[in-house]
Design a protein around this motif. Structure first.
Motif, PDB file in Angstrom:
ATOM      1  N   ASN A 182       0.825  -1.213   0.000  1.00  0.00           N
ATOM      2  CA  ASN A 182       0.000   0.000   0.000  1.00  0.00           C
ATOM      3  C   ASN A 182       0.855   1.258   0.000  1.00  0.00           C
ATOM      4  OD1 ASN A 182      -0.122   1.485   2.868  1.00  0.00           O
ATOM      5  ND2 ASN A 182       0.054  -0.698   3.261  1.00  0.00           N
ATOM      6  N   TRP A 183       2.109   1.157   0.499  1.00  0.00           N
ATOM      7  CA  TRP A 183       2.991   2.328   0.497  1.00  0.00           C
ATOM      8  C   TRP A 183       3.381   2.737  -0.920  1.00  0.00           C
ATOM      9  CZ3 TRP A 183       2.869   4.934   4.734  1.00  0.00           C
ATOM     10  CH2 TRP A 183       2.691   4.294   5.961  1.00  0.00           C
ATOM     11  N   VAL A 184       3.257   1.802  -1.862  1.00  0.00           N
ATOM     12  CA  VAL A 184       3.448   2.126  -3.275  1.00  0.00           C
ATOM     13  C   VAL A 184       2.101   2.459  -3.919  1.00  0.00           C
ATOM     14  CG1 VAL A 184       4.117   1.203  -5.529  1.00  0.00           C
ATOM     15  CG2 VAL A 184       5.530   0.728  -3.518  1.00  0.00           C
ATOM     16  N   ILE A 185       1.113   1.626  -3.642  1.00  0.00           N
ATOM     17  CA  ILE A 185      -0.167   1.726  -4.330  1.00  0.00           C
ATOM     18  C   ILE A 185      -0.874   3.055  -4.047  1.00  0.00           C
ATOM     19  CG2 ILE A 185      -2.494   0.752  -4.471  1.00  0.00           C
ATOM     20  CD1 ILE A 185      -1.202  -2.009  -3.945  1.00  0.00           C
ATOM     21  N   GLY A 254     -11.263  -4.748   0.401  1.00  0.00           N
ATOM     22  CA  GLY A 254     -11.027  -3.317   0.241  1.00  0.00           C
ATOM     23  C   GLY A 254     -10.087  -3.014  -0.904  1.00  0.00           C
ATOM     24  N   TYR A 255      -9.002  -3.778  -1.020  1.00  0.00           N
ATOM     25  CA  TYR A 255      -8.053  -3.494  -2.103  1.00  0.00           C
ATOM     26  C   TYR A 255      -8.564  -3.962  -3.454  1.00  0.00           C
ATOM     27  CZ  TYR A 255      -4.457  -1.085   0.349  1.00  0.00           C
ATOM     28  OH  TYR A 255      -3.777  -0.107   1.023  1.00  0.00           O
ATOM     29  N   ILE A 256      -9.380  -4.994  -3.462  1.00  0.00           N
ATOM     30  CA  ILE A 256     -10.040  -5.352  -4.716  1.00  0.00           C
ATOM     31  C   ILE A 256     -10.986  -4.220  -5.128  1.00  0.00           C
ATOM     32  CG2 ILE A 256     -11.704  -6.926  -5.786  1.00  0.00           C
ATOM     33  CD1 ILE A 256     -10.468  -9.160  -4.059  1.00  0.00           C
ATOM     34  N   GLY A 257     -11.725  -3.664  -4.141  1.00  0.00           N
ATOM     35  CA  GLY A 257     -12.601  -2.542  -4.421  1.00  0.00           C
ATOM     36  C   GLY A 257     -11.842  -1.315  -4.892  1.00  0.00           C
ATOM     37  N   ALA A 274     -10.517  -1.526   3.921  1.00  0.00           N
ATOM     38  CA  ALA A 274      -9.296  -2.331   3.934  1.00  0.00           C
ATOM     39  C   ALA A 274      -8.475  -2.092   5.187  1.00  0.00           C
ATOM     40  CB  ALA A 274      -8.458  -2.034   2.690  1.00  0.00           C
ATOM     41  N   HIS A 275      -8.255  -0.833   5.523  1.00  0.00           N
ATOM     42  CA  HIS A 275      -7.376  -0.543   6.655  1.00  0.00           C
ATOM     43  C   HIS A 275      -8.100  -0.626   7.990  1.00  0.00           C
ATOM     44  CE1 HIS A 275      -3.643   0.250   4.554  1.00  0.00           C
ATOM     45  NE2 HIS A 275      -4.429   0.592   3.544  1.00  0.00           N
ATOM     46  N   GLY A 276      -9.432  -0.609   7.962  1.00  0.00           N
ATOM     47  CA  GLY A 276     -10.164  -0.990   9.161  1.00  0.00           C
ATOM     48  C   GLY A 276      -9.890  -2.445   9.492  1.00  0.00           C
ATOM     49  N   LEU A 336      -4.527  -7.625  -7.261  1.00  0.00           N
ATOM     50  CA  LEU A 336      -3.679  -8.773  -6.915  1.00  0.00           C
ATOM     51  C   LEU A 336      -3.344  -8.772  -5.425  1.00  0.00           C
ATOM     52  CD1 LEU A 336      -1.200  -8.849  -9.948  1.00  0.00           C
ATOM     53  CD2 LEU A 336      -3.011 -10.510  -9.423  1.00  0.00           C
ATOM     54  N   GLY A 337      -3.064  -7.584  -4.887  1.00  0.00           N
ATOM     55  CA  GLY A 337      -2.780  -7.496  -3.458  1.00  0.00           C
ATOM     56  C   GLY A 337      -3.974  -7.929  -2.625  1.00  0.00           C
ATOM     57  N   GLY A 338      -5.172  -7.494  -3.038  1.00  0.00           N
ATOM     58  CA  GLY A 338      -6.371  -7.905  -2.320  1.00  0.00           C
ATOM     59  C   GLY A 338      -6.588  -9.408  -2.381  1.00  0.00           C
TER      60      GLY A 338
END
Length: 366
Positions: A182-185, A254-257, A274-276, A336-338
Motif C-alpha cells: 500500500n505504500w506504493v499503491i 477493500g483493495y479489490i474494491g 481495507a485498513h479498518g 492482486l494485493g487484495g
C-alpha cells in the motif's frame, strides 16, 4: 529485520522505557539530517537515513508493545491497545491531511522540521512515564558482547516453538505485510488516478492533495476498525480471533474494491474498509501476544514479530514497485494485493485448531 535479534535481546535486558526514549531522540536527529538531501544526486543519503530510522523503529515498537501489560491490568489490555491504535490512526489521518497541505503550501523543509519535533515531543512524554519493569530486576548490566550471544535467541525460539498458539499469533502480522504494497499503491493512485484538481493548483500540488486524501482515508479506516471490533469482541478472545479473520477478509475486499474504484470517493471508502480490517488484525494480534507471552520473553517475541512483518512488508513493497515500473496497471496491482490476502486468511482459519479443546484455560487460551 536485521536489528530484530539485537532488539529482542536489548528489550529483555534493559529498560524498555529508556530504549523508547533513545529511539525517539535518535530519530529526531535523523529526520533533521534529511534536510541535507536537496538534489537527485543526494538520494543515497535519504536511503541511508531511512535505513537508520527504520532500525530505531525496530527498537521502539517492540518496547512499546512489551510495556503495555506493565502499564495497565490484564483486563485493560484490549482497551489499551485499541486506544493506542486509535491514537496512532488519528495521528496518521490528521498527519496525512495536514502534511499534504503543509507540503503543498509550506514546502518540504517544514515537513522535516515538524516530523523531527514530533519525536522530541514523544521522548519528553515517555520520560514522564513511571511503571514497573520486572524483566530488569536482578539482571547484570548488558555488555556489547551480549548482543553476539545466541543463547537468549535460542531460548526465545524454544519458548515460541513450545507454544503453537503463540507461534500462530506471532505470524499474524506477517499476513499484514502482504499489503505493505500500500505504500506504493496509495501514493501512485493519488498522483496518477485521483489527483485533487483545484483552482490555482499545478499538477504537482494536485497530486500531493490526492495522496493526502487517500492516506487520510487509510487513517480513518485504521481508527474505525479497532473501535468496531473491540466493541463487538469485548474481552472474549474467541471473538478477537474471529475478528482477526474478518480483518484479513475486509483488507482483501477493500483493495479489490480500490482496483475497481471509478472516483476518489469510492477509492476512499475502499481504503477505509481495507485498513479498518488491517488495523483489527494489528491490534488484536498484539493483544493476544501480550497476554500469552511472559514478561521475560516479551521483548524477543515482539522483536521477532516486528522483524518478520517488516521483511514481508519490504518484499511486497518492492514487488509492487517493480510491477508498476514494468507497466502492470496500478489497478491490477491493487486487485492482486487484495486477492493475496486469501493466503493469510486461510492459514489463520487452519491455525484455529490450536485453540480447540481448551476449556478450563485462561480466557486468552479459550
Amino acid at each position: 529485520f536485521f536489528i530484530a535479534p539485537a532488539a529482542g535481546i536489548l528489550n529483555d535486558r534493559i529498560s524498555r522505557r529508556k530504549l523508547m526514549m533513545f529511539a525517539d531522540w535518535t530519530r529526531a536527529v535523523i529526520v533533521l539530517c534529511m534536510l541535507a538531501a536537496r538534489s537527485p544526486g543526494a538520494i543515497w543519503l535519504l536511503y541511508l537515513l531511512l535505513f537508520f530510522e527504520t532500525l530505531m523503529v525496530g527498537l521502539f515498537e517492540p518496547a512499546r508493545n512489551s510495556v503495555i501489560p506493565n502499564v495497565v491490568g490484564e483486563r485493560e489490555v484490549v482497551g489499551a491497545n485499541t486506544l493506542a491504535a486509535i491514537t496512532w490512526s488519528f495521528d496518521f489521518a490528521a498527519g496525512a491531511a495536514l502534511g499534504g497541505l503543509a507540503a503543498a503550501f509550506l514546502g518540504r523543509d517544514a515537513i522535516f522540521v515538524l516530523d523531527s519535533l514530533s519525536f522530541v515531543v514523544s521522548a519528553l512524554l515517555i520520560r514522564r512515564m513511571r511503571f514497573i519493569e520486572p524483566h530488569v530486576e536482578n539482571l547484570a548490566p548488558v555488555r556489547a558482547r551480549d548482543l553476539l550471544n545466541l543463547a537468549p535467541l535460542s531460548e526465545g525460539l524454544r519458548y515460541v516453538r513450545g507454544n503453537p498458539r503463540l507461534a500462530a499469533t506471532l505470524f499474524a502480522k506477517c499476513g499484514l505485510g502482504i499489503l505493505g504494497a500500500n505504500w506504493v499503491i496509495i501514493p501512485v493512485f493519488g498522483e496518477r488516478i485521483f489527483p485533487v484538481r483545484l483552482p490555482r493548483l499545478d499538477g504537482q500540488k494536485a497530486a500531493m492533495l490526492g495522496m493526502s486524501a487517500l492516506m487520510t482515508s487509510r487513517g480513518v479506516g485504521a481508527i474505525l476498525g479497532p473501535l468496531a471490533g473491540a466493541r463487538w469482541a469485548g474481552e472474549s478472545m474467541v471473538r478477537l480471533r474471529t475478528a482477526i479473520g474478518l480483518g484479513f477478509a475486509a483488507a482483501g475486499l477493500g483493495y479489490i474494491g480500490l482496483g475497481f474504484s471509478s472516483a476518489l470517493g469510492w477509492a476512499a471508502l475502499a481504503l477505509i474498509l481495507a485498513h479498518g480490517g488491517l488495523s483489527m488484525v494489528w491490534v488484536f494480534s498484539t493483544t493476544m501476544l501480550q497476554l500469552q507471552a511472559g514478561d521475560r520473553f516479551r521483548g524477543r517475541v515482539f522483536s521477532a514479530e516486528f522483524g518478520i512483518s517488516v521483511l514481508t512488508m519490504s518484499l511486497s513493497t518492492y514487488l509492487a514497485g517493480k510491477l508498476v515500473d514494468q507497466g502492470v496497471p496500478l489497478r491490477t496491482v491493487a486487485i492482486l494485493g487484495g486477492c493475496a490476502m486469501l493466503v493469510p486468511l486461510l492459514l489463520w482459519i487452519w491455525a484455529q485448531r490450536f485453540w480447540r479443546g481448551s476449556q478450563g484455560q485462561k480466557a486468552y487460551n479459550q
